[in-house]
Design a protein around this motif. Sequence first.
Motif, mmCIF file in Angstrom:
data_model
loop_
_atom_site.group_PDB
_atom_site.id
_atom_site.type_symbol
_atom_site.label_atom_id
_atom_site.label_comp_id
_atom_site.label_asym_id
_atom_site.label_seq_id
_atom_site.Cartn_x
_atom_site.Cartn_y
_atom_site.Cartn_z
ATOM 1 N N ARG A 2 0.770 -0.457 2.489
ATOM 2 C CA ARG A 2 1.986 -1.097 2.272
ATOM 3 C C ARG A 2 3.098 -0.111 2.063
ATOM 4 N N ILE A 3 2.853 1.017 2.678
ATOM 5 C CA ILE A 3 3.815 2.204 2.455
ATOM 6 C C ILE A 3 4.956 2.095 3.742
ATOM 7 N N LYS A 4 6.131 2.160 3.160
ATOM 8 C CA LYS A 4 7.195 1.904 3.907
ATOM 9 C C LYS A 4 7.543 3.363 4.674
ATOM 10 N N LYS A 5 7.233 3.208 5.935
ATOM 11 C CA LYS A 5 7.539 4.574 6.830
ATOM 12 C C LYS A 5 8.986 4.749 7.212
ATOM 13 N N VAL A 6 9.410 6.011 7.337
ATOM 14 C CA VAL A 6 10.828 6.303 7.763
ATOM 15 C C VAL A 6 10.736 7.330 8.748
ATOM 16 N N PHE A 7 11.613 7.326 9.915
ATOM 17 C CA PHE A 7 11.542 8.088 11.014
ATOM 18 C C PHE A 7 10.072 8.348 11.448
ATOM 19 N N GLU A 8 9.497 7.312 12.048
ATOM 20 C CA GLU A 8 8.125 7.240 12.211
ATOM 21 C C GLU A 8 7.841 8.431 13.461
ATOM 22 N N GLY A 9 9.047 8.743 14.092
ATOM 23 C CA GLY A 9 8.819 9.646 15.463
ATOM 24 C C GLY A 9 8.454 10.803 14.737
ATOM 25 N N LEU A 10 8.782 11.314 13.719
ATOM 26 C CA LEU A 10 8.405 12.560 12.983
ATOM 27 C C LEU A 10 7.137 12.712 12.763
ATOM 28 N N VAL A 11 6.362 11.580 12.571
ATOM 29 C CA VAL A 11 4.911 11.817 11.950
ATOM 30 C C VAL A 11 4.183 11.929 13.163
ATOM 31 N N LYS A 76 -2.580 2.279 -7.453
ATOM 32 C CA LYS A 76 -1.716 2.750 -6.361
ATOM 33 C C LYS A 76 -1.737 4.033 -5.960
ATOM 34 N N VAL A 77 -1.780 5.036 -6.897
ATOM 35 C CA VAL A 77 -1.794 6.277 -6.586
ATOM 36 C C VAL A 77 -2.848 6.596 -5.742
ATOM 37 N N ARG A 78 -4.161 6.280 -6.190
ATOM 38 C CA ARG A 78 -5.458 6.525 -5.511
ATOM 39 C C ARG A 78 -5.598 5.890 -3.965
ATOM 40 N N ASP A 79 -5.328 4.582 -4.091
ATOM 41 C CA ASP A 79 -5.601 4.043 -3.038
ATOM 42 C C ASP A 79 -4.891 3.714 -1.890
ATOM 43 N N GLU A 80 -3.470 3.997 -2.171
ATOM 44 C CA GLU A 80 -2.274 3.816 -1.054
ATOM 45 C C GLU A 80 -1.795 5.167 -1.097
ATOM 46 N N ILE A 81 -1.163 5.728 -2.083
ATOM 47 C CA ILE A 81 -0.112 6.925 -1.580
ATOM 48 C C ILE A 81 -1.187 8.250 -1.589
ATOM 49 N N ALA A 82 -2.019 8.482 -1.975
ATOM 50 C CA ALA A 82 -2.916 9.621 -1.553
ATOM 51 C C ALA A 82 -3.454 9.493 -0.009
ATOM 52 N N PRO A 83 -3.912 8.437 0.501
ATOM 53 C CA PRO A 83 -4.219 8.266 1.929
ATOM 54 C C PRO A 83 -2.997 8.393 2.816
ATOM 55 N N ALA A 84 -1.616 7.802 2.305
ATOM 56 C CA ALA A 84 -0.677 8.001 2.974
ATOM 57 C C ALA A 84 -0.084 9.343 3.095
ATOM 58 N N CYS A 85 -0.334 10.265 1.980
ATOM 59 C CA CYS A 85 0.160 11.529 2.040
ATOM 60 C C CYS A 85 -0.772 12.279 3.321
ATOM 61 N N ARG A 86 -2.087 11.899 3.269
ATOM 62 C CA ARG A 86 -2.816 12.790 4.379
ATOM 63 C C ARG A 86 -2.417 12.213 5.632
ATOM 64 N N GLU A 87 -2.139 10.848 5.813
ATOM 65 C CA GLU A 87 -1.741 10.237 7.158
ATOM 66 C C GLU A 87 -0.626 10.935 7.686
ATOM 67 N N LEU A 88 0.406 10.926 6.780
ATOM 68 C CA LEU A 88 1.837 11.216 7.344
ATOM 69 C C LEU A 88 2.115 12.754 7.157
ATOM 70 N N GLY A 89 0.964 13.466 6.697
ATOM 71 C CA GLY A 89 1.203 14.819 6.445
ATOM 72 C C GLY A 89 2.136 15.472 5.632
ATOM 73 N N GLU A 109 -2.850 16.444 -8.970
ATOM 74 C CA GLU A 109 -4.114 16.514 -8.929
ATOM 75 C C GLU A 109 -4.802 15.317 -7.931
ATOM 76 N N GLU A 110 -4.166 14.083 -8.103
ATOM 77 C CA GLU A 110 -4.620 12.987 -7.502
ATOM 78 C C GLU A 110 -4.285 13.066 -5.867
ATOM 79 N N LEU A 111 -2.921 13.741 -5.501
ATOM 80 C CA LEU A 111 -2.362 13.480 -3.988
ATOM 81 C C LEU A 111 -2.648 14.882 -3.427
ATOM 82 N N GLY A 112 -2.822 16.109 -4.130
ATOM 83 C CA GLY A 112 -3.207 17.170 -3.382
ATOM 84 C C GLY A 112 -1.745 17.888 -2.839
ATOM 85 N N VAL A 113 -0.617 17.289 -3.482
ATOM 86 C CA VAL A 113 0.797 17.937 -2.692
ATOM 87 C C VAL A 113 1.617 18.018 -3.933
#
Length: 439
Positions: A2-11, A76-89, A109-113
Amino acid sequence: MRIKKVFEGLVRMQKLPDYEKVLLITLQLPHEDEREVEESLDELARLADTAGARVVGRVVQRARRPDPATFLGRGKVRDEIAPACRELGVDLVICDHELSPAQVRNLEEELGVRVIDRTQLILDIFARRARTREGRLQVELAQLEYLYPRLAGKGTGLSRLGGGIGTRGPGETKLETDRRRIKRRITDLRRELDEVRRHRTLLRTRRQDVPLTLVSLVGYTNAGKSTLLNALTGAGVPAEDRLFATLDPTTRRLVLPNNEVVLLTDTVGFIRRLPHHLVAAFRATLEEVTEADLLLHVVDVSNPDYPDQVKAVDDVLASLGAGEKPAILVFNKVDRLTAEEPWLLPSGRPAVAVSALTGQGLDELRRLIMEVLRDQRVRREFLVPYQRGDVLNLLYEKGEVLSREYTPEGVRLEVELGAVWASRAAARLGKDNPGRISG
């Protein structure tokens, strides 16, 4: 997800050479509605753009209170935001609220960024925008006062050298030194800024001796204050369609329709939840607002959120002790409105609609400034020593003398004149003869 993506062309781009990819996160607390949260995130996105980033997504979680460890819920951090950070770079996560040192550490530590908050982002923008020595001193002080209590337990965050949003200003290498040296630097910066403040006070005293009316432009960031200053005075101040384009005040002469000359000062823009570190560090600059005789509150009327922006500026002015100062609402950027966008000038406050870009309404604004200054008339009694012909000339030139009495100490005058000129005469005569209210 359920991450709201912005400027999807950029990713989908393989490389973003000039921009950091940013994910925005925030909480929607029980007292906030969805519109308020989205508007605040929109503003945070503009701040990120000003800092040189591109927002690729945003996350909003409804919660009764922030999680003390990770701000958003751990799941929320572990299951949604962390994977989104990896997927969106994602290179950087920015929170729309101020984070504690522990929350920053746990999120990283959880997100790696890297993770920063709204306050640190604004401080970063100020570090980039500061041009003068005074501006740089103020920004460095604000950054160090923000970072000082966060040094303990910062851990790997300070050992990671290199560029990026949130690292400009005093620099990572300085922050790796011990707390004692940083505290000493804060003391030195405060001392240097006290010198700046004394210099500004001297300049204001000289301006009062001229005397000229002092008018300050205030308003939300990017409302068009610098463009308006240029349009009214030909100042030539750089004006950009970016947040916080102006940090250092600029003063120019403005001639009104009655040929009266006033001094017009451009000031730093305000914003929601303006970090108190900045308000404290920019005290010397903001005194230009508190010492003004009249405020021009510039409003970007093309922004749908302008009523809330007006309130945000009013709140900051009140916190500075300038909430009761005479003010004119200047509704700027009317050239951007269409006929289908109805709006009204508010009643109860002097107001005018202008376009600093096209010149529309500027003559009316000059007339309104003249009328507001003229209408601020008071009745005062002055005892003017015989050797102070300069004050006598001022009172006769700028006011209407109602009565005159010659005493051994000097001439006692009852005068009706503008409040600005009454304060100027009182300043010249000194604290022992401030001009008593009569009648």
